[in-house]
Motif scaffolding. Structure first.
Motif, PDB file in Angstrom:
ATOM      1  N   SER A 167       0.850  -1.194   0.000  1.00  0.00           N
ATOM      2  CA  SER A 167       0.000   0.000   0.000  1.00  0.00           C
ATOM      3  C   SER A 167       0.883   1.239   0.000  1.00  0.00           C
ATOM      4  O   SER A 167       2.049   1.197   0.404  1.00  0.00           O
ATOM      5  CB  SER A 167      -0.932  -0.002   1.203  1.00  0.00           C
ATOM      6  N   ASP A 171      -3.402   4.792  -1.084  1.00  0.00           N
ATOM      7  CA  ASP A 171      -3.715   4.060  -2.311  1.00  0.00           C
ATOM      8  C   ASP A 171      -3.334   2.594  -2.128  1.00  0.00           C
ATOM      9  O   ASP A 171      -2.465   2.259  -1.315  1.00  0.00           O
ATOM     10  CB  ASP A 171      -2.940   4.628  -3.508  1.00  0.00           C
ATOM     11  N   ASP A 191      -8.732   2.794  -1.117  1.00  0.00           N
ATOM     12  CA  ASP A 191      -8.012   4.059  -1.039  1.00  0.00           C
ATOM     13  C   ASP A 191      -8.654   4.907   0.057  1.00  0.00           C
ATOM     14  O   ASP A 191      -9.597   4.480   0.730  1.00  0.00           O
ATOM     15  CB  ASP A 191      -7.991   4.782  -2.387  1.00  0.00           C
TER      16      ASP A 191
END
Length: 783
Positions: free
Chosen positions: A565, A594, A612
């Motif tokens: 991530s 994200d 996200d």
């Protein structure tokens, strides 16, 4: 006993070594003054100083040297016939700061960490009320830091979770620093609250550095905050042995020289919660115990080489069987633990070697070799109680129960190497290094039979809309994963003093993650502008990648590789140094997330990188460092943290979204015998799911079950968290040591603070997990 052991005033000694922070070279000619006395010394060519025949008591010391920040260190305790030994780092003077005395500890006021940097001394940790000497609980008072409170100690920082923090112990990366993390308790997956107690006993940690985001490129693989813990080095001059005996169990510490060049620090702690559970009259609970064993040696091989070896072993166990369930128990009462049975065994271990070499008068090289492991062996069962007309449990032994419905094994071993080189120039400091590690993951999750799950989301698949439960087949839950992977990193960071008042810190980090088979590059930048000797503006921005959790990797099919991530952070802050021991820090921050890992179905193993989100907020803190008789802190944090799983349900509040947090801390020491401390904490209640309850979902009155349909993820909130903690310490000098007693009360008002709600399909109601008052008291003897 106290009057027998007490003696008239005698003397002790103070000795230490002063080194320069950026090069680790000895500082020659530094002035060391014992405040409010005529005693002092000057460091020699090896940086060594010595002050002898000091009357016993507690002192502060001021260290000054032309070209360096003047430093004041407090709470140096001189004991009878003992020598207090400490290694002290001085920072380069920046702008006019070389004329300002700053009450600080290791790493504070460092140009490399211009934002969100806080530190604790050993004494500040120990006397932090409500913490029982636990470093993780002490950190919860810092702005931007959120914990679940009550029985939990793991921290979450600025809109992220408890598993998102970089933890370094003597420059060695650690898996986690807490006991009793309930892996697999919630539907077979991890508890987001984290662990409950630190693996470090009181007075083990000598210095703490915490950076609430914006840390430089030397550290990675986690994206939220950076926590560095330095284990105390053994005293090079004299031996001491201490024992602490409190409500939870004993702690023994030995500290002293074993040869002219080598010192040793060792500790052993055993904790058992049976006595506390009896005092609090907690029913139907589990048997809980854990131990913490530590050994550290430090050897000055020669004038240029220093080596330390540290070993940790931290076993733990907890269990709840059918014999622990009392008749006439109301399942809906707080902390009833419901119908779950479990047996947990686990341990953490670490062995590390750290070699520090002075390669020249303006550079040094650190080489760290380590091995670490973590083992988890969990069995979860369930009993089906017979209830009377009032909903109370009849004799549990007459009900149906099974001990091993679900099992989880999570064994991790890592061998790693770190090599970090630092070179100091006139206006530039360069740090570069590499990390290499091989990790073996042995993971197994097993469901013994088809199970019925009575909590589900409205969007979860069900064969019929009128079926208000899910049938979980072992094929959708079970997982077996055993594999090894190599991961590596390379990084370089610069600290460039562009002018007397402007410092800029650019850096870049490269990571390869073996399990994800992914390469990432993370540029970072921070800096500080000194407006004058009191006012400064600080900033940081950068990209931070985070490896998938090993338990998440272990739960996937071989063809489903989870990615790292990504977090993009930006921080802007202002600092006002009112006086040497009082500063105000105001910071605003923003994060963009994200490729977050999400779980499409809450009862299945399958995970995806489709999430996200964002988080933003502001922190304000006024910190009075420990000097003379009192210290304290006032902090306020505003925080918003939202996530989107991109499953057409839209945004939701992240579990650690707590918009308002207030912390107040004050400690007062009227004399060398008494210390009084208090801490107040308030936080907006944590998000929790919004749901509706369906009765008799099996259409069988003889087997009545309720279904919980989650209609909005984290659409509701738990009650606000409010706690007032109080601590009192009492000290008496003895002929060759010190006797002390303490009383530490968490949540003295006995307000029940809820951590989470657990739905009970047998009653259609939820019971609360949480804690009211949590007392501990004990004595400590140091010889």
């Amino acid at each position: 006993m106290i009057s027998t052991l007490s003696v008239a005033q005698s003397t002790g000694n103070l000795k230490g070594r002063i080194i320069e922070q950026s090069t680790k070279q000895p500082v020659v000619g530094a002035n060391v003054l014992l405040d409010n006395t005529q005693s002092g010394a000057v460091s020699d060519t090896a940086g060594i100083f010595s002050i002898v025949n000091i009357p016993i008591g507690t002192y502060s010391v001021t260290i000054s040297m032309m070209g360096y920040q003047t430093k004041n260190i407090t709470e140096i305790t001189i004991s009878p016939s003992k020598t207090y030994y400490s290694e002290i780092e001085l920072l380069d003077g920046v702008g006019q700061l070389d004329e300002v005395t700053v009450v600080s500890f290791k790493g504070e006021n460092n140009p490399l960490t211009p934002v969100s940097s806080y530190s604790f001394s050993r004494e500040e940790i120990f006397r932090n009320p409500g913490s029982q000497g636990d470093i993780m609980r002490a950190l919860s008072v810092l702005p931007g830091v959120v914990s679940s409170g009550a029985q939990f100690s793991a921290i979450a920082a600025r809109g992220q979770g408890t598993q998102d923090n970089v933890y370094m112990v003597d420059d060695i990366p650690m898996f986690n620093l807490s006991h009793l993390e309930a892996e697999g308790f919630a539907s077979g997956f991890n508890d987001p609250n984290g662990g409950r107690f630190s693996i470090f006993a009181p007075r083990i940690i000598d210095n703490v550095q915490f950076q609430n985001g914006g840390f430089d490129a030397v550290y990675g693989r986690k994206s939220s905050s950076y926590l560095s813990l330095g284990i105390k080095e053994g005293n090079k001059e004299s031996w001491s042995v201490s024992g602490q005996f409190d409500l939870l169990g004993p702690t023994i510490i030995a500290d002293g020289p074993v040869s002219r060049k080598t010192s040793l620090f060792a500790s052993a702690r055993y904790q058992n919660f049976a006595a506390l559970q009896n005092i609090l009259d907690i029913q139907n609970t589990s048997a809980v115990s854990f131990g913490d064993y530590l050994l550290k040696t430090t050897t000055q091989l020669n004038t240029k080489n220093k080596i330390s070896v540290v070993a940790l072993y931290n076993p733990e166990s907890t269990s709840r069987g059918i014999d622990d369930i009392n008749p006439d128990t109301d399942l809906n009462e707080d902390n009833s633990a419901g119908t779950v049975l479990w047996n947990h065994r686990g341990s953490k271990a670490m062995l590390g070697v750290n070699l520090q070499t002075l390669t020249s008068t303006d550079s040094y090289w650190k080489n760290v070799l380590y091995y670490r492991s973590s083992t988890v062996d969990n069995n979860f069962g369930r009993f089906t109680p017979s209830l009377n007309s009032e909903g109370l449990i009849l004799d549990p032994s007459y009900g149906r129960y099974e001990d091993d419905l679900r099992t989880i094994k999570n064994n991790q071993q890592e061998i790693g190497y770190r090599s970090i080189y630092t070179k100091h120039y006139d206006k530039l400091t360069v740090t570069g290094g590499i990390d290499a590690m091989i990790l073996n993951l042995d993971y197994e999750r097993n469901l013994g039979r088809v199970d019925t799950i009575y909590t589900f989301r409205s969007t979860d698949f069900r064969p019929s809309p009128s079926q208000y439960y899910q049938v979980l087949d072992p094929d959708r839950f079970n997982s077996r994963y055993e594999n090894s992977a190599f991961s590596g990193s390379a990084y370089v960071t610069f600290s460039w003093r562009i002018s007397q008042r402007f410092t800029l810190n650019p850096g870049v980090r490269y990571d390869y993650t073996g399990f994800a088979e992914q390469h990432t590059v993370s540029p970072r930048l921070s800096g500080a502008v000194e407006l004058n000797d009191k006012h400064s503006i600080n900033f940081a921005t950068g990209v931070y990648y985070q490896d998938p959790a090993y338990s998440d990797i272990g739960g996937q099919r071989e063809d489903n590789k989870l990615k790292n991530s990504r977090t993009i952070q930006s921080i802007l802050g202002y600092k006002l140094q009112f006086s040497p021991d009082l500063k105000l820090v105001v910071e605003g921050w923003h994060k963009q997330f994200d490729d977050l890992i999400v779980q499409p179905n809450r009862v299945e193993s399958f995970l995806m990188n489709t999430g996200d989100g964002y988080a933003y907020g502001a922190d304000v803190s006024l910190v009075k460092r420990l000097s003379r008789k009192y210290y304290g802190q006032v902090g306020y944090s505003y925080m918003v943290s939202n996530r989107d799983d991109n499953n057409n349900l839209g945004e939701y509040d992240y579990i650690f979204n707590t918009p308002h947090t207030i912390n107040l801390l004050l400690s007062y020491k009227p004399n060398d015998k008494w210390i009084f401390s208090g801490k107040f904490r308030y936080s907006t209640g944590r998000p929790t799911d919004e749901y509706i309850v369906h009765p008799d979902v099996l259409n069988n009155p003889d087997k009545l079950r309720y279904g919980q349909e989650i209609t909005s993820i984290n659409g509701d909130r738990l009650p606000d968290y409010v706690s007032l903690d109080v601590r009192v310490d009492y000290y008496v000098p003895m002929k060759r040591g010190t006797f002390s007693a303490f009383l530490d009360l968490v949540n003295i008002s006995n307000r029940f603070n809820v951590n989470s709600e657990i739905f009970l399909p047998e009653t259609g109601r939820a019971f609360n997990l949480g804690l009211g008052v949590f007392p501990t008291f004990g004595v400590r003897v140091e010889l």
